[in-house]
Design a protein around this motif. Sequence first.
Motif, PDB file in Angstrom:
ATOM      1  N   CYS A  20      -2.011   6.564  -9.583  1.00  0.00           N
ATOM      2  CA  CYS A  20      -1.101   5.234  -7.700  1.00  0.00           C
ATOM      3  C   CYS A  20      -1.803   5.902  -6.964  1.00  0.00           C
ATOM      4  O   CYS A  20      -1.900   7.469  -6.721  1.00  0.00           O
ATOM      5  CB  CYS A  20       0.255   5.547  -7.960  1.00  0.00           C
ATOM      6  N   SER A  21      -1.512   6.108  -5.987  1.00  0.00           N
ATOM      7  CA  SER A  21      -1.669   6.030  -3.952  1.00  0.00           C
ATOM      8  C   SER A  21      -0.367   6.322  -3.786  1.00  0.00           C
ATOM      9  O   SER A  21       0.434   5.698  -3.831  1.00  0.00           O
ATOM     10  CB  SER A  21      -1.860   5.390  -3.462  1.00  0.00           C
ATOM     11  N   THR A  22       0.107   7.917  -3.223  1.00  0.00           N
ATOM     12  CA  THR A  22       0.991   7.994  -2.740  1.00  0.00           C
ATOM     13  C   THR A  22       1.367   8.183  -1.327  1.00  0.00           C
ATOM     14  O   THR A  22      -0.014   8.188  -0.683  1.00  0.00           O
ATOM     15  CB  THR A  22       1.725   9.500  -3.261  1.00  0.00           C
ATOM     16  N   LEU A  23       2.417   8.316  -0.472  1.00  0.00           N
ATOM     17  CA  LEU A  23       2.088   8.771   0.387  1.00  0.00           C
ATOM     18  C   LEU A  23       1.168   9.761   1.306  1.00  0.00           C
ATOM     19  O   LEU A  23       0.901  10.367   2.064  1.00  0.00           O
ATOM     20  CB  LEU A  23       3.499   8.520   1.360  1.00  0.00           C
ATOM     21  N   ALA A  24       1.363  11.360  -0.372  1.00  0.00           N
ATOM     22  CA  ALA A  24       1.191  12.145  -0.165  1.00  0.00           C
ATOM     23  C   ALA A  24      -0.297  12.060  -0.017  1.00  0.00           C
ATOM     24  O   ALA A  24      -1.443  12.631   0.994  1.00  0.00           O
ATOM     25  CB  ALA A  24       1.275  13.634  -0.651  1.00  0.00           C
ATOM     26  N   VAL A  70       1.768  10.082  10.683  1.00  0.00           N
ATOM     27  CA  VAL A  70       2.877   9.361  10.941  1.00  0.00           C
ATOM     28  C   VAL A  70       2.581   8.663   9.464  1.00  0.00           C
ATOM     29  O   VAL A  70       1.601   8.138   9.007  1.00  0.00           O
ATOM     30  CB  VAL A  70       3.583   8.144  11.851  1.00  0.00           C
ATOM     31  N   VAL A  71       3.635   8.702   7.998  1.00  0.00           N
ATOM     32  CA  VAL A  71       3.146   8.284   7.082  1.00  0.00           C
ATOM     33  C   VAL A  71       4.024   6.691   7.540  1.00  0.00           C
ATOM     34  O   VAL A  71       5.355   6.690   7.551  1.00  0.00           O
ATOM     35  CB  VAL A  71       3.472   9.030   6.114  1.00  0.00           C
ATOM     36  N   ALA A  72       4.001   5.650   6.572  1.00  0.00           N
ATOM     37  CA  ALA A  72       5.278   5.068   6.843  1.00  0.00           C
ATOM     38  C   ALA A  72       3.989   3.980   5.271  1.00  0.00           C
ATOM     39  O   ALA A  72       3.177   3.905   5.098  1.00  0.00           O
ATOM     40  CB  ALA A  72       3.750   3.531   8.096  1.00  0.00           C
ATOM     41  N   ARG A  73       5.059   2.615   4.939  1.00  0.00           N
ATOM     42  CA  ARG A  73       4.909   2.369   3.802  1.00  0.00           C
ATOM     43  C   ARG A  73       5.160   0.525   3.997  1.00  0.00           C
ATOM     44  O   ARG A  73       6.048  -0.081   4.871  1.00  0.00           O
ATOM     45  CB  ARG A  73       5.404   2.509   2.456  1.00  0.00           C
ATOM     46  N   SER A  74       4.584  -0.181   3.379  1.00  0.00           N
ATOM     47  CA  SER A  74       4.545  -1.475   3.757  1.00  0.00           C
ATOM     48  C   SER A  74       4.823  -2.456   1.762  1.00  0.00           C
ATOM     49  O   SER A  74       4.387  -1.880   0.935  1.00  0.00           O
ATOM     50  CB  SER A  74       3.550  -2.449   3.912  1.00  0.00           C
ATOM     51  N   GLU A  75       6.022  -2.720   1.524  1.00  0.00           N
ATOM     52  CA  GLU A  75       6.218  -3.280   0.747  1.00  0.00           C
ATOM     53  C   GLU A  75       5.790  -4.572   0.608  1.00  0.00           C
ATOM     54  O   GLU A  75       5.398  -5.820   1.356  1.00  0.00           O
ATOM     55  CB  GLU A  75       8.037  -3.670   0.346  1.00  0.00           C
ATOM     56  N   MET A  76       4.918  -5.094  -0.884  1.00  0.00           N
ATOM     57  CA  MET A  76       4.170  -6.708  -0.996  1.00  0.00           C
ATOM     58  C   MET A  76       5.175  -7.167  -1.493  1.00  0.00           C
ATOM     59  O   MET A  76       6.310  -7.250  -1.638  1.00  0.00           O
ATOM     60  CB  MET A  76       3.240  -6.158  -2.634  1.00  0.00           C
ATOM     61  N   LYS A  77       4.659  -8.338  -0.450  1.00  0.00           N
ATOM     62  CA  LYS A  77       5.641  -9.405  -0.995  1.00  0.00           C
ATOM     63  C   LYS A  77       4.980 -10.429  -1.076  1.00  0.00           C
ATOM     64  O   LYS A  77       4.054 -10.990  -1.103  1.00  0.00           O
ATOM     65  CB  LYS A  77       6.736 -10.208   0.801  1.00  0.00           C
ATOM     66  N   LEU A  87       5.244  -2.761  -6.410  1.00  0.00           N
ATOM     67  CA  LEU A  87       3.611  -2.693  -5.224  1.00  0.00           C
ATOM     68  C   LEU A  87       4.047  -2.202  -3.297  1.00  0.00           C
ATOM     69  O   LEU A  87       5.056  -3.017  -3.010  1.00  0.00           O
ATOM     70  CB  LEU A  87       3.172  -4.180  -5.323  1.00  0.00           C
ATOM     71  N   ALA A  88       3.489  -1.322  -2.762  1.00  0.00           N
ATOM     72  CA  ALA A  88       3.174  -1.109  -1.415  1.00  0.00           C
ATOM     73  C   ALA A  88       2.088  -0.890  -1.141  1.00  0.00           C
ATOM     74  O   ALA A  88       1.610  -0.044  -2.275  1.00  0.00           O
ATOM     75  CB  ALA A  88       4.550  -0.311  -1.093  1.00  0.00           C
ATOM     76  N   ASP A  89       1.783  -1.329  -0.133  1.00  0.00           N
ATOM     77  CA  ASP A  89       0.823  -0.089   0.947  1.00  0.00           C
ATOM     78  C   ASP A  89       1.129   1.206   1.291  1.00  0.00           C
ATOM     79  O   ASP A  89       2.331   0.662   2.107  1.00  0.00           O
ATOM     80  CB  ASP A  89      -0.474  -1.450   1.993  1.00  0.00           C
ATOM     81  N   ASN A  90      -0.058   2.551   1.308  1.00  0.00           N
ATOM     82  CA  ASN A  90       0.712   3.363   1.851  1.00  0.00           C
ATOM     83  C   ASN A  90      -0.302   3.680   2.863  1.00  0.00           C
ATOM     84  O   ASN A  90      -1.354   3.520   2.794  1.00  0.00           O
ATOM     85  CB  ASN A  90       0.723   4.592   0.757  1.00  0.00           C
ATOM     86  N   LEU A  91       0.257   4.352   4.338  1.00  0.00           N
ATOM     87  CA  LEU A  91      -0.104   4.414   5.716  1.00  0.00           C
ATOM     88  C   LEU A  91       0.085   5.759   5.367  1.00  0.00           C
ATOM     89  O   LEU A  91       0.525   6.016   6.231  1.00  0.00           O
ATOM     90  CB  LEU A  91      -0.462   3.204   6.460  1.00  0.00           C
ATOM     91  N   ALA A  92      -1.471   6.442   6.534  1.00  0.00           N
ATOM     92  CA  ALA A  92      -1.326   7.599   7.656  1.00  0.00           C
ATOM     93  C   ALA A  92      -1.640   7.118   8.819  1.00  0.00           C
ATOM     94  O   ALA A  92      -2.714   6.772   8.856  1.00  0.00           O
ATOM     95  CB  ALA A  92      -2.492   8.778   6.490  1.00  0.00           C
ATOM     96  N   VAL A 109      -5.055   5.227   7.592  1.00  0.00           N
ATOM     97  CA  VAL A 109      -5.879   5.092   6.302  1.00  0.00           C
ATOM     98  C   VAL A 109      -4.555   5.122   5.712  1.00  0.00           C
ATOM     99  O   VAL A 109      -4.066   4.962   5.824  1.00  0.00           O
ATOM    100  CB  VAL A 109      -5.803   6.475   5.285  1.00  0.00           C
ATOM    101  N   ALA A 110      -5.778   3.452   5.253  1.00  0.00           N
ATOM    102  CA  ALA A 110      -4.308   3.270   4.096  1.00  0.00           C
ATOM    103  C   ALA A 110      -5.018   3.021   2.570  1.00  0.00           C
ATOM    104  O   ALA A 110      -5.911   2.537   2.417  1.00  0.00           O
ATOM    105  CB  ALA A 110      -4.383   1.494   4.597  1.00  0.00           C
ATOM    106  N   ARG A 111      -3.847   3.128   1.752  1.00  0.00           N
ATOM    107  CA  ARG A 111      -4.091   2.933   0.620  1.00  0.00           C
ATOM    108  C   ARG A 111      -3.379   2.167   0.066  1.00  0.00           C
ATOM    109  O   ARG A 111      -2.411   2.737  -0.253  1.00  0.00           O
ATOM    110  CB  ARG A 111      -4.318   4.782  -0.004  1.00  0.00           C
TER     111      ARG A 111
END
Length: 137
Positions: A20-24, A70-77, A87-92, A109-111
């Motif tokens: 899985c992809s993490t914010l790190a 900056v790191v951010a996250r988006s929940e899948m809906k 399920l989420a997208d992680n962004l930097a 960068v989005a994963r």
Amino acid sequence: MSRHIAALFAAVALLSSTGCSTLADTRAAKGSGQARVYNASYDQVWNAVPVVLKDLGLKEEGFNKGSGYVVARSEMKLGETMPVAGLADNLAVFVDKADSAGQTRVEVVARSSVPLNPLSKKWETRVLDKLSEQLPR
């Protein structure tokens, strides 16, 4: 019916074994994202990034101005309201001074938190386009 259950278990096992992809992980992927250069100062761009993330419905999870990320996250809906657990997208978002004075380079960068996520969005383009609306290019 047992074939369908076996296929479901196989799919779950495959997804859980591929990592899985993490914010790190996303932050460590600097240099592999999409980038644009803006005709704006570092501070102008830095101040615009949280606004853009919020406008796009992304949740800021951390930042370091000195390191320029900056790191951010988006929940899948499902639909517009029902979050899908896990399920989420992680962004930097990386903000760096560009080669020319008065210009700033932004890389996104989005994963996805799971591989082969069909609900994942193309966040790189969305973030950069939204920044383009607010900043000169």
